[in-house]
Scaffold this active site. Structure first.
Site, PDB file in Angstrom:
ATOM      1  N   ASP A  28      -9.533   4.544  -2.860  1.00  0.00           N
ATOM      2  CA  ASP A  28      -8.391   5.046  -3.610  1.00  0.00           C
ATOM      3  C   ASP A  28      -8.905   5.699  -4.891  1.00  0.00           C
ATOM      4  O   ASP A  28     -10.123   5.787  -5.118  1.00  0.00           O
ATOM      5  CB  ASP A  28      -7.363   3.945  -3.883  1.00  0.00           C
ATOM      6  CG  ASP A  28      -7.734   3.068  -5.068  1.00  0.00           C
ATOM      7  OD1 ASP A  28      -8.949   2.983  -5.405  1.00  0.00           O
ATOM      8  OD2 ASP A  28      -6.830   2.460  -5.671  1.00  0.00           O
ATOM      9  N   TYR A  63      -6.828   6.185   4.355  1.00  0.00           N
ATOM     10  CA  TYR A  63      -6.874   5.199   3.284  1.00  0.00           C
ATOM     11  C   TYR A  63      -6.041   3.967   3.613  1.00  0.00           C
ATOM     12  O   TYR A  63      -6.505   2.827   3.503  1.00  0.00           O
ATOM     13  CB  TYR A  63      -6.397   5.788   1.947  1.00  0.00           C
ATOM     14  CG  TYR A  63      -6.095   4.678   0.972  1.00  0.00           C
ATOM     15  CD1 TYR A  63      -7.131   4.013   0.327  1.00  0.00           C
ATOM     16  CD2 TYR A  63      -4.792   4.214   0.774  1.00  0.00           C
ATOM     17  CE1 TYR A  63      -6.881   2.934  -0.509  1.00  0.00           C
ATOM     18  CE2 TYR A  63      -4.536   3.143  -0.057  1.00  0.00           C
ATOM     19  CZ  TYR A  63      -5.575   2.511  -0.695  1.00  0.00           C
ATOM     20  OH  TYR A  63      -5.331   1.438  -1.494  1.00  0.00           O
ATOM     21  N   GLU A 104       0.824  -1.208   0.000  1.00  0.00           N
ATOM     22  CA  GLU A 104       0.000   0.000   0.000  1.00  0.00           C
ATOM     23  C   GLU A 104       0.861   1.262   0.000  1.00  0.00           C
ATOM     24  O   GLU A 104       0.533   2.244  -0.661  1.00  0.00           O
ATOM     25  CB  GLU A 104      -0.951  -0.003   1.194  1.00  0.00           C
ATOM     26  CG  GLU A 104      -2.082  -1.018   1.065  1.00  0.00           C
ATOM     27  CD  GLU A 104      -2.963  -0.768  -0.146  1.00  0.00           C
ATOM     28  OE1 GLU A 104      -3.039   0.388  -0.625  1.00  0.00           O
ATOM     29  OE2 GLU A 104      -3.572  -1.726  -0.640  1.00  0.00           O
TER      30      GLU A 104
END
Length: 300
Positions: free
Chosen positions: A146, A128, A45
């Site tokens: 996203d 996020y 990520e």
């Protein structure tokens, strides 16, 4: 269709076809495999923010081979994280990931925490990333927004070509309304909508013939009205301070010893921009100045 009316659409009518499509077409990516674990998901990520998959894959594999657990990375100087980051871009992400690894080691015994609040409390972790790790690694129910997911929701549910430049409260509300109720299904939905945006509902060339929800897509049904918001500007690189910073960091990454000023001067002719870029790297903690006009990647 507006975001308000979009929540009235039965979410299950979207869940089944999108998750079914994902089951058939999802890419086999290493961070999606069970053996990746929460640390592998977290590393991916960080790397995938603003960097495409094909550039991330080789660096990800090397990173996990060298640092298979957070404690392995935490034991190294932060400059080694910057060195291993290579040319992924936005190298402050490497420092943030190193800081997160240190916090995980100190606060959580070296295991990536599973609670969303604990993830959010780690340095360098925003909403996020916390939601993504909790969802993808621990199969929890969180809205993971996203760029790809936001674009799918903007088109399919809200009827506009592109989402706003920054995530809005209305987008978060819509994403929560569209989440499946059950944790595992919600985690699959999060991954599936992200993949749909990456492979089919792309920013420049959507392929509605391959989309599993094209018959329900508000934007397509409205005739694909063009974007009405602020102009969308592509990012430039050539000649920018980002390019200069990248060239300076490349010299430092390739040397195990401190580098003299002259070696840095050689990679960019314009002295004012070069000095500004170097000062920025120092201010960001990516470069450590030493006595005698020498520089190195940070040791602390």
């Amino acid at each position: 269709m507006t975001a308000t009316t979009a929540t009235q659409t039965p979410p299950a009518s979207l869940h089944t076809p999108v998750i079914g499509w994902f089951d058939q077409h999802a890419r086999d990516l290493p961070w999606r495999r069970p053996e990746a674990g929460a640390w592998g998901v977290m590393v991916s990520e960080f790397m995938l923010q603003q960097t495409p998959v094909n550039r991330v894959l080789p660096v990800y594999e090397q990173w996990l081979a060298r640092w298979p657990r957070p404690a392995d990375l935490a034991a190294q100087p932060p400059g080694e994280a910057v060195r291993a980051w290579g040319r992924l871009g936005y190298p402050r992400r490497a420092l943030r990931l190193h800081g997160a690894a240190q916090a995980i080691t100190e606060r959580h015994g070296g295991d990536v925490p599973s609670e969303h609040a604990q993830l959010l409390a780690l340095p360098g972790i925003g909403e996020y990333t916390a939601a993504a790790v909790a969802s993808f690694a621990y199969r929890q129910r969180h809205a993971v927004l996203d760029t790809n997911v936001r674009r799918v929701f903007a088109r399919a549910a809200t009827g506009i070509q592109y989402p706003p430049n920054a995530t809005t409260a209305a987008e978060r509300k819509l994403a929560r309304a569209l989440l499946p109720d059950e944790d595992e299904q919600a985690a699959r939905w999060a991954a599936a909508t992200m993949e749909l945006g990456a492979l089919v509902c792309t920013a420049k060339s959507e392929d509605c013939t391959r989309c599993p929800i094209s018959e329900q897509c508000a934007w397509r049904l409205a005739g694909k009205p063009p974007h009405q918001g602020p102009p969308r500007r592509g990012q430039t690189y050539a000649g920018t301070d980002r390019q200069v910073r990248g060239r300076l960091l490349a010299v430092l990454r390739e040397s195990v010893n401190p580098v003299p000023q002259s070696a840095l001067d050689a990679v960019w002719e314009e002295p004012v921009q070069r000095a500004r870029a170097l000062d920025g790297l120092v201010a960001d903690g990516l470069v450590e100045p030493l006595a005698g006009g020498q520089y190195r990647l940070p040791l602390t």
